[in-house]
Structures are given as structure tokens and as C-alpha cells.
Design a protein around this motif. Structure first.
Motif, PDB file in Angstrom:
ATOM      1  N   LYS A  34      -2.248  -3.529  -8.324  1.00  0.00           N
ATOM      2  CA  LYS A  34      -1.436  -2.330  -8.472  1.00  0.00           C
ATOM      3  C   LYS A  34      -1.445  -1.825  -9.908  1.00  0.00           C
ATOM      4  N   LEU A  86      -5.476  -0.503 -10.516  1.00  0.00           N
ATOM      5  CA  LEU A  86      -6.091   0.455  -9.605  1.00  0.00           C
ATOM      6  C   LEU A  86      -5.146   1.627  -9.342  1.00  0.00           C
ATOM      7  N   SER A  87      -5.721   2.781  -9.107  1.00  0.00           N
ATOM      8  CA  SER A  87      -4.918   3.957  -8.786  1.00  0.00           C
ATOM      9  C   SER A  87      -4.405   3.834  -7.349  1.00  0.00           C
ATOM     10  N   PRO A  88      -3.319   4.556  -7.017  1.00  0.00           N
ATOM     11  CA  PRO A  88      -2.819   4.515  -5.638  1.00  0.00           C
ATOM     12  C   PRO A  88      -3.879   4.915  -4.618  1.00  0.00           C
ATOM     13  N   LYS A  89      -4.714   5.915  -4.933  1.00  0.00           N
ATOM     14  CA  LYS A  89      -5.767   6.328  -4.008  1.00  0.00           C
ATOM     15  C   LYS A  89      -6.761   5.201  -3.778  1.00  0.00           C
ATOM     16  N   GLU A  90      -7.128   4.496  -4.862  1.00  0.00           N
ATOM     17  CA  GLU A  90      -8.063   3.376  -4.715  1.00  0.00           C
ATOM     18  C   GLU A  90      -7.457   2.271  -3.866  1.00  0.00           C
ATOM     19  N   SER A 108       6.963   9.345  -5.645  1.00  0.00           N
ATOM     20  CA  SER A 108       6.979  10.379  -6.683  1.00  0.00           C
ATOM     21  C   SER A 108       7.585  11.696  -6.198  1.00  0.00           C
ATOM     22  N   ASP A 156       2.791   5.280  -3.035  1.00  0.00           N
ATOM     23  CA  ASP A 156       2.693   5.462  -4.481  1.00  0.00           C
ATOM     24  C   ASP A 156       1.821   6.634  -4.881  1.00  0.00           C
ATOM     25  N   LEU A 157       1.295   7.370  -3.905  1.00  0.00           N
ATOM     26  CA  LEU A 157       0.446   8.506  -4.231  1.00  0.00           C
ATOM     27  C   LEU A 157       1.236   9.633  -4.926  1.00  0.00           C
TER      28      LEU A 157
END
Length: 489
Positions: free
Chosen positions: A52, A55-59, A455, A488-489
């Protein structure tokens, strides 16, 4: 689809260092209370925490999807997934998003939205008591009583705040008292043009032997007590808990699911012909209260020479918004099929399921629904011949966000960890953040709706799984794991 192999070695090294650091800290900070406390801690795994962090949320969403592709439960399944950003109109992550799949009860998303769009959220069904003729000085009505129905699917069910038969009958009897009627020299006539085609064939490939208790309306209860309808138990069941219950209307010769079986030959279900049962209950109650009725209860679908009539009482159903809320929260098949017939009648003057399907399909075309891969066979999702693509579902749900009834529609959807058919999913992560319609048939599990991210964004998603291995609970767990990174996006 992200290629996550390049992250593995880095994650492994970091994880090793993290474990070592944790081990050293434990040696230094150990106390006797730790062993009793650690079982109550709910900490994320070290590897998950590191992933987490780097890495990005998309990944993370992409990795979750890639992982599920090789999971034993979904490895040989036919499934599709898409999470979509309604503001950018772009796909964030997807898998097989253009594949037509069986949507099960997520079909109700289309049915209930069509009803809201065409009828309005304040639409109500009316059931009226009227009389013809005249009332003499002794309170004798020389004329007929009329029960005018409009196809109210909630009539007498207590669903969505609807009145029970007892309450409606009591209101009708009070109306008779206000008019001073003490005797009726005439018939009680049921007049409703709606749903007279209930003995028509059911949608193609309807699932009869699912474990769930589904209901589809058929037949008429005229002069027949529904409690005496024939009970059928599936042969070959040894355990009482494994038995699946159905009933056959003795005059329709069609088998349908019962909602509940209470034993002792009593079958509790929504009545196939509510106005007829209401009329018979009304007559019995009048006689019980000393108001004689010389005639009989009789239907009159068409009336070439209608009598002049005066209204005694009128019962209004709950609003369509209330009915849609109940339908989506409880995934009520009977209400969904009734909504299908109602839109058919309102637009085409024909109360059959076929007219309803035509109206829904025409509506979807008018709102630019992506009909590629769409096969809309019934209002509830019971038919396995229903098909829809995940991408068409999310684009459809996105388009609704600009409609005036969007808040009503959104509020009708079950909420993860909190309400309806999602109450036992997303109890941890996603609690209160997933607003979606569920769907379940044998080896079919579906979920489609909206995500409120951490978000503050609103994203739209569809996840349809067909022909999976393992149990329903296992698939539900996999679905949660796919969607949780999207928070988390």
C-alpha cells in the motif's frame, strides 16, 4: 492490466527488513500483557502495508484483479469486472468488461429505474370501493359494490408500508358505515383490467430449483382460500432443511415458488390475485358485521355499459419510491415482475410481461444504453437467459447520476455492512461505502453499483461472476477483495 512481477523482489526485500525490525522491537518491548492483547489486534499484514505504501491505488486494484484470475474459485469461471470514473468517463480497471454475462438480480437495476423514469417516484396504485344504485331509508343498497383495482403489487402484503388485507377491509367497512349501508341487494364486482394475463407462461429458462425462495404471480384466488393451495416438496430430499417448497394453483396448473412454509399445510405467500382475495375477505367481513350481501363476488374485466357509481373509500399504495426501495433492498422478485407489467400497461395498454420487456428495452435504447450483449428476459433476473455486459451496467449507472430521481434510486440500493442484501458483506473495509444491487443464482454471483471512496469520489462498478467453483461465501469474499483496493482511489 498491470504487470506486477517487477514489484515482487522489492516488496520481498522490504518485507524481510520489516519482519526483522518487528522481531527486534518485540524483544526489547515485550511485556507480559502482550500475549493477552495480541489476539484482539486487527493489524494489516506487513506485506500488505508495504504494498500500500509503494503502489498506487490503481496498481493495487489491477494486482487484485490479476490475483483473482488464478484463484481456484474463479480460475475456470466466466467473469467480468470494471470500475469506472463518472467524472472523467474513463475505465480505471477492468477485466472482460465487454463479455455478456448472466446478471441475476442486478437485472432489477434496469427494471426499477425504468419504472422511476416512466412513472415518477410519487406514482401510487389505487384500490377503490364504489357503489351503484341507491340506498333506501332502511340502509338497503339496491345496487352493486365495486372493488376497482389497478394492479397494486403491494396490496395486502405489508411490504414497503403497504396495508394488510385486514386494514383495507376495515377501512372499506367503515366507509360502508359512513354511507349508512346496512344491506346489499347486489353483487360485489371486481373490476380491474390489470394483470388479467397472469396465467401466461413464465419467462424462458427461469430457474425453478434454486435454493432461494422465489415467487412469481400466477392464477386467480377467486373463491379459493390460498391456504388450501397444493404444497409440493422436491422429491429425494432427506433433511427437512434441504427441502425446497413450491405451490401449484389448482386452477392454473403452474408451479411457482412459495416465499415461506410454516408447516401444518399452511403456505404463506403473496397472493396471485390480490383484488379477488380482498373482495372475498370483504364480503365475509360484511356478513360477520351483520351487513348481508345477497349477491356473489364476481369479476368484470370489461364493462360495455358501465353503471353510474359513487366512491365509498379509496386505498392508496405506498409510493413507487417506497416500492422500489423495498424491491432493491430485499431483491423482491414478485414486486420486480409487477413493475415490469405496470410499465407495460402504462405505455402499451397491455399488462403482459412481453409488453413490459418491450417498454424496458425501448427505454434503454432511448437513454443510450449499450445494448451490445444485452438480453433482457424478465423483470427480476430469475431467467438465465438474461445477459448484460459489465461495461454497459456501469455506463448506465453513470448516466443516472444526472437524473432528478438519482437520490431516490441510490437510496434504494443495499449498503455494504449496513442494509438489505449487503448487510453481511463489507462489514470491515467498505462498510457504508458500497451502494449496490446484489444478484444470486446457482453458480452466479453479481454485484453492481456505486463506491464512495476514502477521498470522497463516487465511482461506478460492476462485478459479474458465472460458473464459479466453491461456495457462495467464498465468491463473496473474493468480490470484497477485488473491490477493497478501489476504496483508496
Amino acid at each position: 492490466m498491470v504487470n506486477f512481477r517487477k514489484y515482487i523482489s522489492g516488496i520481498t526485500v522490504l518485507a524481510s527488513g520489516f519482519f526483522f525490525a518487528q522481531s527486534t522491537a518485540t524483544t526489547v518491548l515485550y511485556s507480559q500483557n502482550f500475549d493477552s492483547q495480541k489476539t484482539s489486534l486487527n493489524l494489516p499484514s506487513p506485506v500488505a502495508a508495504i504494498e500500500k505504501a509503494i503502489l498506487s491505488p490503481k496498481e493495487l486494484v489491477d494486482i487484485s484483479v490479476n490475483t483473482m484470475m488464478t484463484d481456484p474459485v474463479l480460475k475456470n469461471a466466466n467473469w467480468g469486472f470494471v470500475v469506472y470514473d463518472p467524472k472523467t468517463k474513463k475505465i480505471i480497471s477492468s477485466y472482460n468488461e465487454n463479455t455478456p454475462l448472466v446478471p441475476a438480480s442486478t437485472t432489477k437495476l434496469l427494471t426499477t429505474e425504468t419504472a422511476l423514469n416512466l412513472l415518477g417516484e410519487n406514482y401510487r396504485w389505487m384500490t377503490q370501493l364504489e357503489y351503484s344504485g341507491s340506498i333506501d331509508e332502511n340502509g338497503v343498497l339496491n345496487g352493486n359494490l365495486y372493488i376497482i383495482g389497478s394492479g397494486d403489487p403491494s396490496l395486502g402484503t405489508n411490504k414497503a408500508g403497504a396495508w394488510s388485507y385486514k386494514d383495507i377491509v376495515s377501512d372499506f367497512v367503515s366507509g360502508m358505515s359512513r354511507e349508512g349501508i346496512k344491506k346489499v341487494n347486489g353483487d360485489i364486482i371486481i373490476q380491474t383490467a390489470l394483470f388479467k394475463g397472469n396465467i401466461s407462461r413464465l419467462p424462458e429458462n427461469v430457474v425453478w430449483l434454486e435454493n432461494n425462495n422465489y415467487y412469481l404471480p400466477v392464477g386467480t384466488t377467486r373463491e379459493i382460500n390460498p391456504a388450501n393451495e397444493k404444497l409440493i416438496v422436491k422429491k429425494g430430499s432427506n433433511s427437512i432443511s434441504d427441502k425446497k417448497y413450491f405451490y401449484v394453483s389448482p386452477y392454473a396448473n403452474q408451479m411457482v415458488f412459495a416465499e415461506k412454509y410454516e408447516g401444518d399445510g399452511i403456505l404463506t405467500t403473496k397472493l396471485p390475485d390480490a383484488p379477488a382475495f380482498l373482495a372475498n375477505s370483504f364480503k365475509a367481513n360484511l356478513v360477520k358485521n351483520g351487513i348481508a350481501v345477497t349477491g356473489k363476488v364476481t369479476p368484470r374485466i370489461t364493462d360495455g355499459a358501465p353503471e353510474n357509481r359513487k366512491m365509498i373509500s379509496a386505498y392508496k399504495s405506498p409510493t413507487l419510491a417506497d416500492i422500489v426501495f423495498y424491491t432493491n433492498q430485499h431483491s423482491d422478485n414478485g414486486l420486480a415482475e409487477a413493475l415490469l407489467k405496470t410499465v407495460g400497461f402504462q405505455k402499451m395498454g397491455d399488462q403482459t410481461s412481453e409488453s413490459g420487456r418491450i417498454v424496458v428495452n425501448n427505454h434503454l435504447k432511448e437513454v443510450s444504453f449499450d445494448t451490445e450483449g444485452l438480453n433482457y428476459m424478465d423483470g427480476s433476473g430469475l431467467s438465465r437467459n438474461n445477459h448484460v455486459t459489465p461495461i454497459s451496467q456501469v455506463k448506465f449507472l453513470t448516466s443516472l447520476m444526472n437524473e432528478k430521481y438519482y437520490k431516490t434510486y441510490l437510496a434504494s440500493l443495499p449498503v455494504g455492512g449496513q442494509s438489505g442484501t449487503l448487510k453481511r458483506m463489507f462489514i470491515g473495509q467498505g462498510n457504508g461505502q458500497i451502494f449496490a444491487k446484489t444478484g444470486t443464482l446457482n453458480k452466479v454471483k453479481a454485484l453492481a453499483g456505486y463506491i464512495k471512496t476514502n477521498s470522497g469520489k463516487t465511482l461506478v462498478f460492476s462485478l459479474l461472476v458465472n460458473n464459479y467453483s466453491g461456495s457462495v461465501d467464498q465468491v463473496k469474499s473474493k468480490m470484497e477483495k477485488i473491490l477493497q483496493p478501489a476504496l483508496d482511489l
